[in-house]
Scaffold this active site. Structure first.
Site, PDB file in Angstrom:
ATOM      1  N   GLU A 192     -64.737  46.679 -50.843  1.00 43.79           N
ATOM      2  CA  GLU A 192     -63.337  46.434 -50.460  1.00 43.79           C
ATOM      3  C   GLU A 192     -62.521  47.727 -50.508  1.00 43.79           C
ATOM      4  OE1 GLU A 192     -61.678  43.072 -52.557  1.00 43.79           O
ATOM      5  OE2 GLU A 192     -62.964  41.685 -51.445  1.00 43.79           O
ATOM      6  N   GLU A 262     -67.741  37.554 -48.293  1.00 43.64           N
ATOM      7  CA  GLU A 262     -67.151  36.756 -49.366  1.00 43.64           C
ATOM      8  C   GLU A 262     -66.320  35.648 -48.767  1.00 43.64           C
ATOM      9  OE1 GLU A 262     -65.036  38.594 -52.548  1.00 43.64           O
ATOM     10  OE2 GLU A 262     -66.483  40.218 -52.726  1.00 43.64           O
TER      11      GLU A 262
HETATM   12  C1  LIG Z   1     -63.022  36.341 -47.279  1.00 38.79           C
HETATM   13  C2  LIG Z   1     -62.344  35.044 -47.243  1.00 38.79           C
HETATM   14  O1  LIG Z   1     -61.624  34.691 -46.332  1.00 38.79           O
HETATM   15  N1  LIG Z   1     -62.645  34.301 -48.242  1.00 38.79           N
HETATM   16  C3  LIG Z   1     -62.008  33.071 -48.351  1.00 38.79           C
HETATM   17  C4  LIG Z   1     -63.046  32.034 -48.574  1.00 38.79           C
HETATM   18  O2  LIG Z   1     -62.409  30.890 -49.042  1.00 38.79           O
HETATM   19  C5  LIG Z   1     -61.518  31.043 -50.135  1.00 38.79           C
HETATM   20  C6  LIG Z   1     -61.007  29.741 -50.546  1.00 38.79           C
HETATM   21  O3  LIG Z   1     -60.641  29.804 -51.828  1.00 38.79           O
HETATM   22  C7  LIG Z   1     -60.392  31.975 -49.813  1.00 38.79           C
HETATM   23  O4  LIG Z   1     -59.531  32.157 -50.909  1.00 38.79           O
HETATM   24  C8  LIG Z   1     -60.960  33.248 -49.434  1.00 38.79           C
HETATM   25  O5  LIG Z   1     -59.917  34.054 -48.995  1.00 38.79           O
END
Ligand SMILES: CC(=O)N[C@H]1CO[C@H](CO)[C@@H](O)[C@@H]1O
Ligand SMILES: *[C@@H]1O[C@H](CO)[C@@H](O)[C@H](O)[C@H]1NC(C)=O
Ligand SMILES: *[C@@H]1O[C@H](CO)[C@@H](O)[C@H](O)[C@H]1NC(C)=O
Ligand SMILES: *[C@@H]1O[C@H](CO)[C@@H](O)[C@H](O)[C@H]1NC(C)=O
Ligand SMILES: *[C@@H]1O[C@H](CO)[C@@H](O)[C@H](O)[C@H]1NC(C)=O
Length: 837
Positions: A192, A262
């Site tokens: 990141e 992620e």
């Molecule tokens: C990278 C991204 O968008 N991750 C998301 C996946 O889902 C979660 C739900 O809690 C989001 O918070 C994240 O931003």
């Protein structure tokens, strides 16, 4: 180069010619090795495109005995890949002294992943954030002259490169890269960086370029990634981190595939934060939005969080990590999240040929409605994703001449571009809730003994300075605690003449919490928060004529894990005053301070069998600040996870048989007034059958005799299914090139299934109408058919599983609510079977 290697290299080169895309330029492929390549559509293994459903499971956050179960369950959840960070400060606690034992046995973990026939993604970092102490960077890095973390800075780059090369070599020696026949298909450098690039405005790009080249030069034979970026140097693949990568992220380089490293399955929590939840429906929706646009890899962060044992968590982060993930903190299935995502993985996988090889096109079908189509006409294969991105508005769209109902914020998958085989909002999977059972071992020999930390005086300290010193420099991050002591003399005319006026001890701190003592008496405590840096302690104190001793126990809850200025984050006492003396304010800032890092109990390891005899324990009293408590307990019967209910305690650390179970902080409540975390997991591998040594260090006013040993079950299972049917739901399977129907019309039935060896003992709730609430806490709505409970009891009681119709002709309609769509809400409790299993 051997002849065989040369031959394979030629084969790889041919492959690259046939399938335009990137391949690592040169490496010595072993006989069993695979070539991992990519292009703008996907990763390819030996030239074959594949889909990657990956779950983050961090090896240090579970004991190794538990890894096999976690990996098996991940596989059962339809994943083919496990992702983990690598934890530098755990592996190299002192320069050049490495630790790969127990929970830190990375090699064993990766081999286990391979034995389960899964791929691995290894995010080396070596800065990782990860809500891990100091973002994974060892404390000792801070003491290197002129170091600037994660910048174009030679001292940092030197240490980073040394560790990255060391890890890559270690992985190579164990033949763990796909190019060597191992499970690792991707490796990540940095983490990141987009978040902090601006902090090093002058040199961020140069550093990234260097990091990319350094990573590539290690010759792993598998692609490198950099996450949370929309571009990356050279052949390094930039990937997305976030909640909604299908909507918020654009990949600039069209020759690289869309990978989502992620997808947060919830938000991690710090003490004081509300419970963060993310529904199965919303996660499924985000994944399909991403796949509809051509994504081919998703990594759930976290798929299983586990526990921040000992002192491993970052500042203020809860000891339980990502408890809301598809597998909860204890490794139990969290339904319906686990099952709903498993169904999604299995459905896409059934159609992966059309999806990965088909031509991608899209159509706008109306405001917020769109179709993404993957079509392979020569094989008569077609797969489409219909999505409705409108909030709160269900709708019907016409797609290829047929009407399709698409609920708000949902995506349907259409097999053959015709039949709905999955919709993100249609959850057929049962729900489950945890319940906690106080084990009888709680009351057996519930005898606590205590040892109060010796409150040091100035004369007991060795490190002395005119002013209070910075904390991390003293503790070297080997303890959360630093004592500060100072002494001063008061004359009788200094003290207030009136009895009801007491002087006030005022301390400004940049640590995380603090306890104050004056003349050996506990004065009180204060704390900061993750959001606001530093805090003020202000408590009345009893002072006397003559020499007074003020002692402050300053504590940190882990080091900060994010931001560009990590090395500069300081901690400790900044100012100290006595207010309200007759003679005005007494400023103790330059009064002369003594310092003592770590607790006596830590130095003597009195939490372990080895050290417990080194101090004199006596019968425990509740409500003693800065005190160690101990008792012995037997392991609860059965296999259910074991937790300690610490509700009667305030803040401190827990140890079982010498293992650090983690920090606890029950007195830090959420806005709703509930403890941020009251239950603390003791993995069964930490326990023996008899006489487990439980030691707790309590900072504040806890009552140890209220600590409960509990076991956890997920025996409360529920259905919540609407009668409304958005289309014929069918399940298909690909058999070679043919698609065959394997099941049909699940839409009007729901299945309840108890954990193994248990049966349905009680129907706690049943309503057909518009029930509200969540599993464990349903309530009837305005529409309700009174005989639903009877029907469910007849169908389910005494059975390990039962199938229930979702159909008003079975339950009868509520005469007041004839035209509404009914929902079946059921909660049953499972039980019986093997005791405690
Ligand atoms: C990278 C991204 O968008 N991750 C998301 C996946 O889902 C979660 C739900 O809690 C989001 O918070 C994240 O931003
Ligand atoms: C490949 O093998 C040769 C000969 O053993 C060696 O010199 C070379 O460094 C190896 N290349 C890589 C990338 O490991
Ligand atoms: C989908 O909806 C979200 C939330 O309303 C919005 O932020 C996003 O831009 C929308 N995406 C598209 C492609 O319309
Ligand atoms: C760390 O503490 C020592 C004394 O223990 C002191 O000499 C040194 O200057 C301190 N370093 C920093 C960076 O504060
Ligand atoms: C149960 O739900 C009701 C209303 O839906 C709510 O007021 C109550 O706080 C909930 N109880 C629990 C324990 O969640």
């Amino acid at each position: 180069m051997t002849v065989r290697a040369a031959a394979v290299l030629v084969a790889a080169a041919v492959l690259v010619l046939l399938l335009p895309g990137w391949a690592a330029a040169e490496w010595n492929l072993t006989k069993k090795g695979s070539v991992v390549t990519y292009d703008g559509r996907s990763l390819m293994i030996d030239g074959k495109r594949d889909l990657f459903f990956s779950g983050a499971i961090h090896y240090p956050r579970s004991p190794p005995e538990v890894w096999p179960k976690l990996i098996e369950r991940a596989k059962e959840g339809g994943l083919n890949t496990i992702e983990t960070y690598i934890f530098w400060n755990a592996h190299e606690p002192e320069p050049g002294k490495y630790n790969f034992e127990g929970r830190f046995d990375l090699i064993k973990y990766l081999k286990m992943i391979q034995e389960h026939d899964m791929y691995a993604i290894v995010r080396i970092g070596p800065f990782i954030q990860a809500e891990w102490n100091h973002g994974g960077l060892p404390y000792w890095l801070r003491e290197i002259d002129h170091i600037i973390f994660r910048a174009n800075n030679d001292p940092y780059k030197k240490e980073m490169e040394k560790f990255v090369r060391f890890i890559v070599q270690k992985l190579k020696d164990a033949e763990l890269f796909a190019s060597q026949g191992g499970p690792i298909i991707l490796t990540q450098i940095e983490n990141e960086y987009g978040n902090i690039k601006k902090d090093h405005a002058t040199d961020g790009d140069k550093y990234l370029e260097w990091a990319a080249q350094m990573a590539l030069s290690t010759q792993t034979g598998v692609p490198w990634i950099m996450c949370k970026q929309s571009s990356a140097p050279g052949e390094v693949i930039p990937t997305c981190n976030g909640r909604h990568c299908g909507d918020t992220w654009t990949l600039r380089d069209k020759n690289k595939p869309m990978l989502w490293t992620e997808n947060w399955t919830q938000q991690f929590r710090a003490y004081g934060d509300q419970v963060a939840m993310r529904s199965a429906e919303d996660i499924a929706y985000a994944v399909l939005r991403f796949f509809a646009k051509g994504g081919s890899l998703v990594n759930y962060y976290m798929y299983h969080g586990g526990t921040n044992f000992g002192r491993t968590g970052a500042s203020y982060v809860l000891t339980g990590y990502y408890d809301e993930a598809p597998m909860d903190e204890y490794g139990m299935y969290k339904e319906p999240k686990f099952g709903h995502l498993r169904d999604l993985h299995n459905v896409i996988r059934s159609y992966q040929k059309a999806f990965l090889l088909g031509k991608h096109s899209s159509e706008i079908l109306g405001h917020g409605y769109e179709a993404h189509i993957f079509e392979l006409p020569e094989e008569n294969l077609c797969l489409s994703f219909l999505s409705n991105n409108n909030t709160g508005e269900d709708g019907t769209v016409i797609f290829r001449g047929e009407k399709h109902y698409v609920p708000s914020r949902s995506v349907s998958i259409l097999a053959g571009c015709k039949n709905v085989v999955y919709n993100t909002k249609r959850v057929f999977v049962q729900h489950n809730e945890r319940s906690y059972h106080t084990s009888e071992v709680t009351s057996k020999n519930n005898q606590w003994e205590m040892y109060s930390e010796k409150i040091p005086k100035y004369r007991d300290t060795k490190v002395r300075m005119k002013e209070p010193l910075e904390q991390f420099n003293q503790t070297k991050d080997a303890s959360d605690y630093l004592w500060y002591t100072t002494s001063f003399r008061l004359e009788s005319d200094d003290l207030p003449f009136r009895n009801d006026i007491r002087p006030v001890l005022q301390v400004k701190s940049s640590a995380h919490s603090m306890m104050g003592f004056a003349n050996d008496a506990f004065v009180g405590c204060a704390r900061g928060s993750k959001q606001v840096k530093g805090f003020m302690f202000e408590k009345p104190v009893d002072l006397k004529v003559g020499v007074n001793h003020v002692v402050l126990l300053s504590s940190t809850m882990g080091m900060k894990d994010s931001g560009g200025e990590l090395a500069e984050v300081k901690s400790g006492i900044q100012e100290c005053l006595i207010q309200g003396l007759n003679t005005g304010t007494l400023d103790l800032q330059v009064n002369g301070w003594g310092h003592k890092a770590a607790l006596e109990g830590e130095d003597k390891e009195i939490y372990s069998e080895k050290g417990v005899g080194k101090v004199q324990w006596k019968p425990a009293e509740n409500g003693r600040a800065a005190t160690w408590y101990k008792r012995y307990f037997d392991e609860p019967d059965g296999d259910d996870p074991v937790v300690l209910d610490m509700s009667s305690m305030d803040k401190g650390m827990i140890f079982v048989n010498g293992e650090g179970v983690g920090r606890y902080w029950v007195s830090y409540r959420t806005l709703a007034g509930t403890p941020s975390q009251a239950l603390y997991h003791i993995p069964r591998p930490f326990l023996k059958s008899k006489d487990n040594l439980l030691v707790v260090f309590e900072e504040e006013m806890g009552k140890p005799d209220g600590i409960l040993v509990q076991t956890v079950t997920r025996d409360d299972i529920c259905l919540f299914i609407s009668e409304h049917n958005p289309g014929q739901i069918k399940t298909w399977d690909t058999d070679g090139d043919k698609i065959k129907l394997i099941a049909e019309d699940h839409s009007r039935r729901g299945t309840l299934m108890c954990p193994p060896e248990k049966t349905i003992q009680e129907v706690v709730f049943a309503s057909f109408g518009n029930p509200e609430g969540m599993c464990g806490n349903f309530t009837v709505g305005t529409c309700h058919t009174p005989n639903a409970k009877q029907i469910v009891e007849k169908e389910c009681l005494g059975k390990p599983s039962c199938m229930l119709p979702v159909d008003h002709t079975v339950y009868g309609a509520d005469i007041n609510c004839q035209s509404t769509t009914a929902t079946l809400g059921v909660q049953v409790r499972c039980g019986g079977g093997k005791k405690g299993a």
